[in-house]
Design a protein around this motif. Structure first.
Motif, short mmCIF file in Angstrom:
data_model
loop_
_atom_site.label_atom_id
_atom_site.label_comp_id
_atom_site.label_asym_id
_atom_site.label_seq_id
_atom_site.Cartn_x
_atom_site.Cartn_y
_atom_site.Cartn_z
N MET A 54 -0.77 14.64 12.72
CA MET A 54 -1.37 15.81 13.35
C MET A 54 -0.12 16.95 13.30
N PHE A 55 0.98 16.53 14.01
CA PHE A 55 2.27 17.41 14.12
C PHE A 55 3.27 16.47 14.18
N ASP A 56 4.61 17.25 14.13
CA ASP A 56 5.75 16.56 14.27
C ASP A 56 6.58 17.01 15.34
N LEU A 57 7.65 16.39 16.03
CA LEU A 57 8.26 16.87 16.99
C LEU A 57 8.73 18.23 16.85
N PRO A 58 9.42 18.68 15.81
CA PRO A 58 9.84 20.32 15.55
C PRO A 58 8.58 21.20 15.89
N ALA A 59 7.42 20.91 15.40
CA ALA A 59 6.35 21.75 15.65
C ALA A 59 5.84 21.63 16.94
N LEU A 60 6.09 20.69 17.85
CA LEU A 60 5.76 20.49 19.23
C LEU A 60 6.67 21.37 19.97
N GLU A 61 7.95 21.05 19.65
CA GLU A 61 8.99 21.99 20.41
C GLU A 61 8.85 23.35 20.16
N GLU A 62 8.49 23.79 18.96
CA GLU A 62 8.11 25.15 19.00
C GLU A 62 7.01 25.79 19.64
N ALA A 63 6.00 24.90 19.72
CA ALA A 63 4.67 25.14 20.71
C ALA A 63 5.14 25.32 21.86
N ALA A 64 6.06 24.43 22.28
CA ALA A 64 6.44 24.58 23.98
C ALA A 64 7.29 25.73 23.95
N ARG A 65 8.10 26.34 23.21
CA ARG A 65 8.62 27.52 23.25
C ARG A 65 7.63 28.62 23.37
N LEU A 66 6.45 28.54 22.62
CA LEU A 66 5.69 29.78 22.47
C LEU A 66 4.97 29.56 23.85
N VAL A 67 4.51 28.77 24.48
CA VAL A 67 3.89 28.37 25.77
C VAL A 67 4.92 28.84 26.80
N HIS A 68 6.02 28.68 26.86
CA HIS A 68 6.99 29.11 27.75
C HIS A 68 7.47 30.55 27.73
N GLY A 69 7.07 31.19 26.81
CA GLY A 69 7.19 32.53 26.57
C GLY A 69 6.22 33.23 27.46
N VAL A 70 4.93 32.64 27.75
CA VAL A 70 4.12 33.02 28.46
C VAL A 70 3.93 32.67 29.94
N PHE A 71 4.46 31.55 30.21
CA PHE A 71 4.52 31.16 31.66
C PHE A 71 5.62 29.73 31.57
N PRO A 72 6.31 29.51 32.69
CA PRO A 72 7.20 28.55 32.67
C PRO A 72 6.61 27.05 32.48
N PRO A 73 7.55 26.01 32.55
CA PRO A 73 6.89 24.58 32.50
C PRO A 73 6.39 24.36 33.72
N THR A 74 5.21 23.60 33.96
CA THR A 74 4.87 23.20 35.13
C THR A 74 5.61 21.95 35.65
N PRO A 75 5.66 22.01 37.21
CA PRO A 75 6.47 20.91 37.67
C PRO A 75 5.86 19.54 37.62
N GLN A 76 6.57 18.57 37.59
CA GLN A 76 6.32 17.18 37.89
C GLN A 76 7.10 16.62 38.93
N TYR A 77 6.30 16.09 40.17
CA TYR A 77 6.98 15.59 41.18
C TYR A 77 6.56 14.08 41.41
N ALA A 78 7.44 13.57 42.32
CA ALA A 78 7.15 12.21 42.71
C ALA A 78 6.68 12.51 44.35
N TRP A 79 5.44 12.08 44.64
CA TRP A 79 5.24 12.22 45.90
C TRP A 79 5.18 10.93 46.87
#
Length: 321
Positions: A1-26
């Motif tokens: 469906m897609f490769d890792l460079p495409a996924l990393e590029e998608a992440a850059r696109l998303v992070h241009g709109v809002f930052p990564p959401t957090p992940q916490y151990a509760w």
């Protein structure tokens, strides 16, 4: 469906709109379940749910492949529609959304606030989807499905963030509506070469994917009568099912009562408000606490868009005012 460079590029696109959401151990969730519990907080996106990531990558691809279209139409119970309305407004493309009658009042209001033209039709998501497809042809609009490679690509960016931001995970619980979330998690895990078990979660009242997973073929169900509306689908997507069957460890089903208890647990232990589908992964982990004791697991809190009236009646057991 897609490769890792495409996924990393998608992440850059998303992070241009809002930052990564957090992940916490509760720690209180750990005490409750006996496992080390990491929560991926997709309730912290601009629309309050993970779907917005797919909306951004969908419109990015559409702008390159189909410039000048008259508009986009789709069907939703809420979060997919909000994502398209949000991303469509950014791209300058009109968006129409078909929702079933009796849909979430607050999700409807949010879709309108993001600029969508809202159309009510049918008694459930699948009826609304058929109407959206009819209107797409009648009005010459682009029909945006709830499951498509461009959507999975965007959604997979949350899994990329989680897998790179948390320690190695034994298991990851993911809710299943039409399948983009769990498929994105499977793709990201495989592209990163990880061994994490990915466990799908469905409602006992809308268990088409669970039945299909067991049968090895698409199985539809006659109704999807769950208050966890993000999981209320009757007809699996064949492409999603194929990927889930290859990449998921199992599918757990949870009752509405178990989901309500998980919503309460999230509030008590993390002070985050989850919608039904958002709390379903924690409900499944609580159901499987003996199996997961001592392991490091993650749960996707995929959204927090629950109506106040539904929260009061379902989760708190209060009478309507």
């Amino acid at each position: 469906m897609f490769d890792l460079p495409a996924l990393e590029e998608a992440a850059r696109l998303v992070h241009g709109v809002f930052p990564p959401t957090p992940q916490y151990a509760w720690p209180l969730l750990a005490a409750r379940t006996g496992a080390e519990v990491w929560v991926k907080h997709e309730n912290h996106t601009p629309t309050g749910a993970f779907k917005v990531r797919g909306g951004l990558t969908y419109f990015d691809r559409l702008s390159r492949e189909r410039p000048g279209i008259a508009g986009v139409i789709s069907a939703t119970r809420g979060n997919h529609g909000q994502s398209l309305a949000y991303a469509g407004a950014r791209a300058g493309v009109p968006v129409a959304i078909v929702v079933p009658r009796g849909n979430s009042v607050e999700k409807n209001a949010a879709m309108r606030a993001f600029g969508a033209r809202l159309i009510e039709h049918g008694e459930d998501f699948d009826a609304a989807r058929l109407e959206a497809m009819r209107l797409a042809e009648a009005e010459r609009l682009e029909f945006a499905p709830s499951f498509a490679p461009a959507l999975v690509l965007g959604v997979a960016t949350y899994a990329l963030e989680l897998f790179r931001g948390a320690p190695p995970l034994d298991a990851l619980y993911v809710p299943i509506g039409l399948g983009s979330g769990i498929c994105g998690c499977i793709m990201a895990r495989d592209l990163l070469g990880l061994r994490t078990d990915i466990i799908g979660v469905q409602s006992t009242e809308a268990d088409a994917y669970a039945r299909s997973f067991a049968a090895g073929r698409v199985v539809t169900v006659p109704s999807a009568n769950t208050r966890a509306d993000g999981m209320a689908t009757r007809i699996p997507d064949p492409a999603a099912l194929e990927l889930i069957r290859k990449g998921a460890a199992r599918i757990v089903t949870v009752t509405d009562d178990e989901v309500a208890e998980a919503i309460r647990a999230y509030w008590r232990d993390t002070h985050n408000l989850a919608e039904g589908a958002g709390a379903a992964p924690l409900a499944a982990l609580m159901q499987e606490r003996d199996r997961m004791r001592g392991k490091r697991v993650a749960a996707i809190l995929c959204g927090g868009n629950i109506d106040l009236a539904l929260f009061r009646s379902w989760v708190l057991g209060e009478d309507a005012p």
